[in-house]
Design an enzyme around this catalytic site. Structure first.
Site, PDB file in Angstrom:
ATOM      1  N   GLU A 122      11.866  -3.824  11.152  1.00 39.09           N
ATOM      2  CA  GLU A 122      11.295  -2.685  10.246  1.00 39.09           C
ATOM      3  C   GLU A 122      10.188  -2.306  10.844  1.00 39.09           C
ATOM      4  O   GLU A 122       9.266  -2.818  11.298  1.00 39.09           O
ATOM      5  CB  GLU A 122      11.159  -3.340   9.027  1.00 39.09           C
ATOM      6  CG  GLU A 122      10.574  -2.275   7.853  1.00 39.09           C
ATOM      7  CD  GLU A 122      10.076  -2.836   6.390  1.00 39.09           C
ATOM      8  OE1 GLU A 122       9.314  -3.754   6.653  1.00 39.09           O
ATOM      9  OE2 GLU A 122      10.411  -2.278   5.547  1.00 39.09           O
ATOM     10  N   GLY A 144      11.286  -6.017   2.893  1.00 41.35           N
ATOM     11  CA  GLY A 144      11.673  -4.942   3.860  1.00 41.35           C
ATOM     12  C   GLY A 144      12.915  -4.556   3.905  1.00 41.35           C
ATOM     13  O   GLY A 144      13.976  -4.985   3.051  1.00 41.35           O
ATOM     14  N   CYS A 196      10.068   1.281   1.965  1.00 44.06           N
ATOM     15  CA  CYS A 196      10.977   0.067   2.245  1.00 44.06           C
ATOM     16  C   CYS A 196      12.477   0.492   2.337  1.00 44.06           C
ATOM     17  O   CYS A 196      13.381  -0.140   3.025  1.00 44.06           O
ATOM     18  CB  CYS A 196      11.050  -0.878   1.086  1.00 44.06           C
ATOM     19  SG  CYS A 196      11.121  -0.302  -0.511  1.00 44.06           S
ATOM     20  N   LYS A 222      -2.557  -7.536  -8.120  1.00 42.42           N
ATOM     21  CA  LYS A 222      -3.614  -7.390  -6.663  1.00 42.42           C
ATOM     22  C   LYS A 222      -3.102  -6.349  -5.907  1.00 42.42           C
ATOM     23  O   LYS A 222      -2.028  -6.443  -5.273  1.00 42.42           O
ATOM     24  CB  LYS A 222      -3.332  -8.913  -5.893  1.00 42.42           C
ATOM     25  CG  LYS A 222      -4.451  -9.005  -5.025  1.00 42.42           C
ATOM     26  CD  LYS A 222      -4.163  -9.916  -3.751  1.00 42.42           C
ATOM     27  CE  LYS A 222      -3.365  -9.260  -2.668  1.00 42.42           C
ATOM     28  NZ  LYS A 222      -4.187  -7.872  -2.036  1.00 42.42           N
ATOM     29  N   TRP A 266       0.846  -1.406  -0.256  1.00 44.11           N
ATOM     30  CA  TRP A 266      -0.028   0.132   0.070  1.00 44.11           C
ATOM     31  C   TRP A 266       0.937   1.283   0.080  1.00 44.11           C
ATOM     32  O   TRP A 266       0.085   2.184  -0.120  1.00 44.11           O
ATOM     33  CB  TRP A 266      -0.975  -0.064   1.251  1.00 44.11           C
ATOM     34  CG  TRP A 266      -0.152  -0.512   2.579  1.00 44.11           C
ATOM     35  CD1 TRP A 266      -0.227  -1.516   3.034  1.00 44.11           C
ATOM     36  CD2 TRP A 266       0.757   0.223   3.259  1.00 44.11           C
ATOM     37  NE1 TRP A 266       0.595  -1.829   4.032  1.00 44.11           N
ATOM     38  CE2 TRP A 266       1.316  -0.390   4.317  1.00 44.11           C
ATOM     39  CE3 TRP A 266       1.055   1.573   3.236  1.00 44.11           C
ATOM     40  CZ2 TRP A 266       1.923   0.020   5.405  1.00 44.11           C
ATOM     41  CZ3 TRP A 266       1.935   2.162   4.203  1.00 44.11           C
ATOM     42  CH2 TRP A 266       2.394   1.182   5.311  1.00 44.11           C
ATOM     43  N   GLU A 312      10.519  -8.266  -3.723  1.00 40.71           N
ATOM     44  CA  GLU A 312      10.981  -6.656  -2.946  1.00 40.71           C
ATOM     45  C   GLU A 312      10.651  -6.585  -1.678  1.00 40.71           C
ATOM     46  O   GLU A 312       9.189  -6.465  -1.544  1.00 40.71           O
ATOM     47  CB  GLU A 312      10.338  -5.795  -3.965  1.00 40.71           C
ATOM     48  CG  GLU A 312      10.877  -5.941  -5.407  1.00 40.71           C
ATOM     49  CD  GLU A 312      12.469  -5.409  -5.753  1.00 40.71           C
ATOM     50  OE1 GLU A 312      13.170  -4.914  -4.785  1.00 40.71           O
ATOM     51  OE2 GLU A 312      12.783  -5.462  -6.679  1.00 40.71           O
TER      52      GLU A 312
END
Ligand code: NAD
Length: 499
Positions: free
Chosen positions: A390, A257, A289, A180, A156, A255
């Site tokens: 993270e 964190g 990220c 998606k 998101w 891809e």
């Protein structure tokens, strides 16, 4: 254009080229600045996903798509880029409503998405297949063909940009793509579907299927007709998907964190370093990220640098995403804000000192919004959980270092390996340290600069594979070798048997 006057997508899904109400679980998209509801929609169910896959399969196999020459297929990418450019304001507004990012940032993301489609149109038109060096009586060719059906699963935090980074090369490569998006940000991907449809892409080649990862996401990974998955998201999700991909022997790129180190040496230009460190962690409210979330400062300048950093952080404008002066907008969702706050509490429990922030801002302007103040922590070792995990929010940990060897060891003492920022005026040192740090991207005297022509990806827990660049197109293709006999003679091995 008045941002408030722009209509949001109506919430129907783009199922293999057909706009349909979803039949899966409910998704509520909210505006994180005040908690108001943007749209309630039904996500994609398994049945919706299966219909999209069947339509994608038929469209991808259709000679009308399969036999297009590269330059003909490239036209679709350029038309999509034109469509995005013509709708930058609309896309930016929808994305701001979906994610709470500032309009300044979402405009830039929309523009970069257009650039991505244009770039892969150009790459497609200029990617030569190879006649390899001949070693016998055959013309030898190395060709590249579409994989077939590709699933793109995105998070998101920068939807239109991460969507484009996957959809553009995958379509350019001649595939059908099923996208998606994450449930917190379904709307901007649906807007992208409208633009792709308006660009005339044959129906079925593109789907947008928001919905639960455990349902529609899982279907896309496990379905036998999906030949490749490109995933951006959290490390634990990525690892689970890689296991499923292994079952099918399907290529997957991840891809994931990061917990990226930023390093300030005593010889750095202090203003350049301050601006870079601030931007590296607090832009996008830390929901990036590549956020530079572990700051290492050379001991001789540590106290003075941190003092200036804290003073500057206190001056950052935390505010509404439509306000052009805002630097730190709300987080994507109250649930996520609570998770960031919980990490700061964890750091306190680990003995961290909160130098600034450490709470939500107070005042009527912030009522109902998922705001959190930019936060700087000190007094914990690099081994603390706050330095290893993270947070994905505006939280920076500052740690002193003694010399190059010390900072290289500390920076690399982490499971992630996504990015690194270095501030120094010593070019050989920048090269030495940059080469020694485990990271997919190293920035020197800058941070978070991006170019679609430069590969991107992570090492270790930060991922597998690279996106972007010319090679980014090939990642969505399968290579085929052709040997074409030139001798015209029967193979000698058959000998007398064929006479
Ligand atoms: P997430 O892993 O929770 O979700 C990412 C996507 O995967 C969403 O669309 C989600 O619905 C889907 N998903 C979840 N479970 C699934 C399953 N079982 N099967 C299939 N799909 C599933 O991540 P998030 O919270 O949306 O995003 C934040 C994370 O993304 C952070 O860790 C961040 O570092 C990472 N990220 C990485 C990059 C990069 O390029 N390295 C870029 C942006 C974000």
């Amino acid at each position: 254009m008045d941002a408030h006057a722009i209509d949001l997508p109506d919430g129907r899904l783009f199922v293999g080229g057909v706009w349909e109400e979803g039949t899966g679980a409910e998704i509520v998209s909210i505006f994180p600045a005040d908690g108001s509801v943007n749209r309630v929609l039904r996500g994609a169910s398994i049945a919706d996903g299966e219909r999209a896959i069947a339509r994608a399969k038929a469209a991808q196999a259709d000679p009308a798509w399969r036999r297009l020459k590269s330059h003909e297929r490239a036209r679709f990418l350029h038309r999509i880029a034109d469509g995005i450019e013509a709708n930058v304001e609309r896309i930016a507004f929808i994305q701001t409503r979906d994610t709470g990012k500032t309009l300044r940032e979402t405009r830039a993301l929309a523009a970069s998405a257009a650039g991505t489609f244009r770039y892969y149109g150009a790459v497609l038109e200029t990617s030569d297949d190879l006649a390899t060096v001949q070693r016998g009586d055959a013309l030898t060719l190395s060709l590249h063909e579409p994989i077939g059906l590709v699933a793109a699963i995105t998070p998101w935090n920068s939807p239109i940009a991460s969507d484009a980074q996957k959809v553009a090369p995958a379509l350019a490569a001649g595939n059908a793509v099923l996208l998606k998006p994450a449930s917190w940000s379904p709307l901007v991907a649906l807007e992208l579907a409208r633009i792709v449809e308006a660009a005339g892409l044959p129906a079925g080649l593109f789907s947008v299927l928001p919905g639960a990862g455990s349902e529609i996401g899982n279907l896309l990974v496990e379905h036998p007709d999906i030949g490749r998955v490109s995933f951006t998201g959290g490390t634990s999700t990525g690892r689970a998907l890689a296991r499923k991909a292994a079952e099918k022997l399907m290529p997957i790129s991840l891809e994931l964190g990061g917990k990226s180190p930023t390093i300030v040496f005593a010889d750095a230009d202090m203003d350049v370093a301050l601006a870079g460190v601030l931007f590296g962690i607090f832009s996008s409210t830390g929901q990036s990220c590549i956020a530079g979330s572990r700051l290492f400062v050379e001991r001789s300048i540590h106290d003075g640098f941190v003092e200036r950093l804290v003073a500057a952080t206190r001056k950052l404008k935390v505010g509404h995403p439509f306000d052009p002066a805002t630097q730190v907008a709300p987080l994507v969702h109250p649930t996520h804000r609570d998770s960031v706050a919980a990490y700061v509490q964890l750091a306190r429990n680990e003995g961290a000192e909160v130098l600034c922030g450490g709470a939500a801002p107070e005042g009527p302007a912030y009522d109902g919004g998922a705001y959190y103040l930019p936060t700087i922590l000190a007094g914990v070792a690099n081994t603390a959980r706050i330095c290893r995990e993270e947070v994905f929010g505006p939280v920076l940990v500052v740690i002193p270092f003694d010399d190059e060897a010390d900072v290289i060891a500390q920076a690399n003492d982490n499971d992630y390996g996504l990015a690194c920022g270095l501030w120094t005026r010593d070019f050989p040192r920048a090269m030495r340290v940059g080469r020694a740090i485990r990271a997919g991207t190293v920035w020197v005297n800058t941070y978070k600069q991006f170019s679609i022509s430069t590969p991107f990806g992570g090492d270790g827990e930060s991922g597998l594979g690279r996106e972007k660049g010319r090679e980014g197109l090939r990642a969505y293709m399968t290579q085929k070798s052709v040997y074409h006999d030139l001798s015209g003679a029967p193979h000698p091995w058959a000998g007398e048997a064929i006479r």
